[in-house]
Scaffold this active site. Sequence first.
Site, PDB file in Angstrom:
ATOM      1  N   HIS A 108      73.858  47.659  58.525  1.00  0.00           N
ATOM      2  CA  HIS A 108      73.549  46.845  57.342  1.00  0.00           C
ATOM      3  C   HIS A 108      74.277  45.515  57.488  1.00  0.00           C
ATOM      4  O   HIS A 108      75.439  45.484  57.908  1.00  0.00           O
ATOM      5  CB  HIS A 108      73.995  47.576  56.060  1.00  0.00           C
ATOM      6  CG  HIS A 108      73.557  46.864  54.818  1.00  0.00           C
ATOM      7  ND1 HIS A 108      74.248  45.781  54.303  1.00  0.00           N
ATOM      8  CD2 HIS A 108      72.492  47.040  54.005  1.00  0.00           C
ATOM      9  CE1 HIS A 108      73.614  45.342  53.224  1.00  0.00           C
ATOM     10  NE2 HIS A 108      72.547  46.100  53.021  1.00  0.00           N
TER      11      HIS A 108
ATOM     12  N   GLU B 130      75.797  43.576  55.550  1.00  0.00           N
ATOM     13  CA  GLU B 130      77.116  43.450  54.903  1.00  0.00           C
ATOM     14  C   GLU B 130      78.190  44.150  55.750  1.00  0.00           C
ATOM     15  O   GLU B 130      79.293  43.622  55.926  1.00  0.00           O
ATOM     16  CB  GLU B 130      77.088  44.045  53.486  1.00  0.00           C
ATOM     17  CG  GLU B 130      78.437  43.833  52.794  1.00  0.00           C
ATOM     18  CD  GLU B 130      78.533  44.507  51.431  1.00  0.00           C
ATOM     19  OE1 GLU B 130      77.512  44.621  50.733  1.00  0.00           O
ATOM     20  OE2 GLU B 130      79.653  44.925  51.083  1.00  0.00           O
TER      21      GLU B 130
ATOM     22  N   SER C 289      66.985  47.253  50.844  1.00  0.00           N
ATOM     23  CA  SER C 289      68.024  46.947  49.860  1.00  0.00           C
ATOM     24  C   SER C 289      68.880  48.182  49.639  1.00  0.00           C
ATOM     25  O   SER C 289      68.413  49.187  49.095  1.00  0.00           O
ATOM     26  CB  SER C 289      67.363  46.504  48.551  1.00  0.00           C
ATOM     27  OG  SER C 289      68.268  46.658  47.484  1.00  0.00           O
ATOM     28  N   SER C 290      70.128  48.094  50.071  1.00  0.00           N
ATOM     29  CA  SER C 290      71.018  49.257  50.001  1.00  0.00           C
ATOM     30  C   SER C 290      71.200  49.719  48.556  1.00  0.00           C
ATOM     31  O   SER C 290      71.070  50.903  48.239  1.00  0.00           O
ATOM     32  CB  SER C 290      72.375  48.892  50.621  1.00  0.00           C
ATOM     33  OG  SER C 290      73.314  49.900  50.401  1.00  0.00           O
TER      34      SER C 290
END
Length: 316
Positions: free
Chosen positions: A129, A131, A228-229
Amino acid sequence: MSKPQLTLVLAAPRGFCAGVDRAIKIVEMSIEKWGAPIYVRHEIVHNKFVVDSLRAKGAVFVEELDEAPDDRPVIFSAHGVAKIVPAEAQRRNMIYVDATCPLVSKVHIEAERHHSNGLQMVMIGHAGHPETVGTMGQLPEGEVLLVETTEDVATLKPCDPARLAYITQTTLSVDDTKGIVAALKDRFPSIVGPNKEDICYATTNRQEAVKAIAPKVGAVLVIGAPNSSNSRRLVEVARSAGCDYAQLVGRANEIDWAALEGIDSVGVTAGASAPELLVDEVIDAFRDRYDVSVEMVETARENIEFKVPRVLRVAE
Ligand code: SF4
C-alpha cells in the site's frame, strides 16, 4: 405499480476526511497557480471519480516521478512518499507540493524519532500500500519490519527484541490492529508504541459508525474504491458487526440489485476518499426502485480541517 418500501440508514460520519479534502484542494489550487498540466504522483486519493474530475481540470497522474518532466510542478499524494521521492525532485530542481496527510506525516516523524533513539521499527500495515511504502521509506531500507497479521508477529526476527517500537498505517481496522498490538506486546514486552493509536480519527469514526448501523440492516453498501484501504476495512467491519451482506460499490451502477431482493433496510456509508455526491447518486438509484425513507445514525461529529501548504496560501 407501487414501489416496495425500503429504509436507507446512513452512517455518519462517512466520506471525505480532512486529509482527502486538503489533498484535492492542493491539486486544484496548484492548477490555478501554475496552470495545467500539473503532475500528480500516484492517485491523489484512492477514488476514480475524484481522479477523473481532477484529470479533466488539468492534472496528469503518474506512478513514478521519472514520468513527470522537470519543468512542471508535481504533487505527492495524500498517502505519503518515501524520503527518496522529494530528494529526487529537489535534485531535478522541480517545484513540488507534498499533499501527504498531516496524520500520515505524524507517523513518519514518530518512525524517525524512534529510529534516532536506537529502536528498531515494526510497522503494522498492508504490504505494497502506498502509505506503507512511504512510511517504511522514511528510514533506510531494511530498518522497518512489516507485520500484516498476528501470525507475522510470531516469525519476526528483530536485531534486539528489547529495543523495538511500533507504528501503524492510519487506515487499518481498529479491532484487528488491537489484536496485532497485543501479540507484539506479548512477545516483546518492552516494545514502545504511540501514545494514541496511529489509526486516524477518520478511520476510527467511520468504523464506529458502520458498526452501529450494521446490526440494524439487511445489507450494507460501502461507497469506495477497491484500492482504498479504509473503504475495504469498512466492509470487513460491517460484516464482523453482524451484517452478512456488506459490499463495496464504486458508484450506483455497481449495486447488485438482485442480491438486495427481499431486504427492506440497507445501510450506506462511504470511505474517506469517496465524495458525498456518490452517496447522493446511490440514494437516487434506490429512490428509482423503492419507496425510500432515510434515517441517519450519527456516532461522532467531525470539525477537523487541515491547512494547505504555505506556497499555495500566499497569493503571488
Ligand atoms: S484517512 Fe486519515 S490519514 Fe488518511 S487522509 Fe484521511 S485523515 Fe488523513
